[in-house]
Write an enzyme that holds these catalytic residues in place. Structure first.
Site, PDB file in Angstrom:
ATOM      1  N   GLU A 149       0.834  -1.196   0.000  1.00  0.00           N
ATOM      2  CA  GLU A 149       0.000   0.000   0.000  1.00  0.00           C
ATOM      3  C   GLU A 149       0.871   1.249   0.000  1.00  0.00           C
ATOM      4  O   GLU A 149       1.928   1.275   0.641  1.00  0.00           O
ATOM      5  CB  GLU A 149      -0.909   0.007   1.229  1.00  0.00           C
ATOM      6  CG  GLU A 149      -1.876  -1.173   1.262  1.00  0.00           C
ATOM      7  CD  GLU A 149      -2.682  -1.218   2.540  1.00  0.00           C
ATOM      8  OE1 GLU A 149      -2.208  -0.684   3.560  1.00  0.00           O
ATOM      9  OE2 GLU A 149      -3.782  -1.787   2.521  1.00  0.00           O
ATOM     10  N   ASP A 165      -5.135  -8.195   5.905  1.00  0.00           N
ATOM     11  CA  ASP A 165      -6.103  -9.100   5.303  1.00  0.00           C
ATOM     12  C   ASP A 165      -5.599 -10.532   5.236  1.00  0.00           C
ATOM     13  O   ASP A 165      -6.371 -11.480   5.373  1.00  0.00           O
ATOM     14  CB  ASP A 165      -6.451  -8.642   3.893  1.00  0.00           C
ATOM     15  CG  ASP A 165      -7.327  -7.401   3.884  1.00  0.00           C
ATOM     16  OD1 ASP A 165      -7.774  -6.980   4.960  1.00  0.00           O
ATOM     17  OD2 ASP A 165      -7.557  -6.853   2.794  1.00  0.00           O
TER      18      ASP A 165
END
Length: 410
Positions: A149, A165
């Site tokens: 990210e 996740d």
């Protein structure tokens, strides 16, 4: 300016060391350019094709889209209901032992990479639907992939690895600065990848059920405990014993939360009464309250531990979330407890986070939404001369951004 670097390495099943090196950074100058170079070196030793993707959101307009290899922005077309296939946004990655350079624009986005098959992205009327491997019908569930990210804005580059996740082909992030110095974080120790999986396999209570493989016996990932609870792999009661003991303790003891390291005078005091942990400020006024959180609330830092982007409830909630996941709330009535030696000492804890942090070289990882409490996350940031803060926010209900992106750093 900087040349951030992200190393991706993993031992996957019976395959040798898997890796890819991503290097990105703007040239020296007074301002962040519109796009910066990213070099991908594939040291995986894997024979299948490598695909790279750069989906994100323009910070200036909030428009969703993807970037091509030259950093050019392409807006997603209108989607449908049911979702329609998104355009092929893949960028050919280098073969094993090779490198290639692309450019990434000013985005709040992700760098995905997948082995052997292209990822499937879809569009609804509200925007992009990203892979959701906890969903047994997701078309990406049998693909080996991961992502990093990032946000590139006026304050520079913010780049983190994430296991919020899932834990899959692991990677590290780093920044090579103008003076040549490199700061990196998130590297696994030798044997760390298999070590994480073995730790989950050796833990009773359903933790081994987080590990997902495909028909050729390749280990694809370990789901986060939030998704473990949501899919039934972990029992919904997995955190109840610890939560109950915490609630009992603070019926007679005060929990003090000092949420901002740079504001030691800002404190909130919590006590459980009538099934609610109420927090008061310095004047004694109740500012917010929390009912007993379930495991999903703890692991996801949402629902009963939702943390709005405000100055009171959000900071208290993120502190509680970190304390529950690290099991420090019974050890220390002054939170946050940022002493890593105190983390996960209780038999009831986030064993997924415990296993990953124990096997990173510097102990840093992003294993739940507020793993940045106490700066325990694997994050690097490169400033520009007019340094400022950066906030990576959820860009919409439809876009599936991992919960590690739903935070503003203070």
């Amino acid at each position: 300016m900087s040349t951030p670097r992200c190393d991706i390495t993993a031992l996957l099943g019976a395959v040798a060391l898997v890796g890819a090196l991503l290097t990105l950074g703007p040239p020296a100058g007074a301002a962040v350019p519109d796009a910066v170079p990213l070099t991908i070196t594939n040291d995986s030793g894997r024979g299948e094709a490598l695909y790279v993707y750069d989906p994100g959101t323009l910070l200036t307009t909030g428009q969703q889209g993807w970037a091509d290899a030259n950093g050019g922005f392409h807006a997603w077309p209108a989607g449908g209901n049911p979702p329609t296939p998104a355009p092929d946004a893949s960028i050919p990655g280098p073969a094993a032992g090779r490198s290639t350079t692309i450019r990434i624009p000013r985005f709040s986005g992700r760098i995905y990479f997948s082995y052997g098959r292209k990822l499937v992205f879809q569009l609804t009327t509200g925007g992009l639907v990203q892979p959701a491997v906890q969903n047994p019908s997701d078309p990406n569930r049998d693909i080996l992939f991961n992502w990093s990210e990032y946000t590139l804005d006026d304050s520079g580059l913010w780049l983190n690895s994430t296991q919020v996740d899932m834990f899959s082909a692991p990677y590290a992030v780093g920044v090579q600065r103008a003076d040549g110095a490199t700061v990196s974080t998130g590297h696994l120790k030798a044997g760390g990848y298999n070590g994480v999986l073995d730790a989950l396999r050796g833990r009773s209570g359903g933790w081994a059920n987080l590990i997902r493989t495909r028909s050729d016996d390749t280990v694809l990932r370990a789901l986060s405990p939030l998704y473990g609870v949501e899919t039934g792999a972990l029992p919904a009661t997995v955190m109840d014993d610890y939560v109950d003991r915490v609630r009992q303790k603070y019926t007679t003891t005060t929990l003090t939360v000092t949420p901002f390291a740079d504001q030691p005078g800002t404190k909130y005091h919590g006590r459980v009464s009538g099934g609610v942990m109420n927090f008061t400020d310095a004047s004694g006024a109740v500012v917010t309250g929390f009912r007993k959180p379930d495991a999903a609330s703890v692991f996801g830092c949402h629902k009963l531990l939702v943390a709005p982007n405000d100055a009171v409830r959000g900071p208290i909630s993120r502190t509680l979330c970190a304390g529950f996941n690290r099991s420090t709330l019974l050890i220390d009535p002054d939170q946050p407890d940022t002493t890593a030696a105190n983390f996960h000492q209780d038999a009831v804890t986030n064993h997924y986070a415990r296993a990953i942090h124990a096997r990173t070289a510097d102990g840093k990882a992003y294993t739940f939404a507020f793993d940045d409490v106490g700066q325990q996350e694997s994050l690097v940031h490169d400033d520009v001369p007019h340094a400022g803060g950066a906030c990576v926010r959820d860009v919409g209900q439809v876009v599936r951004i991992s919960r590690s992106s739903r935070r503003c750093r203070r």
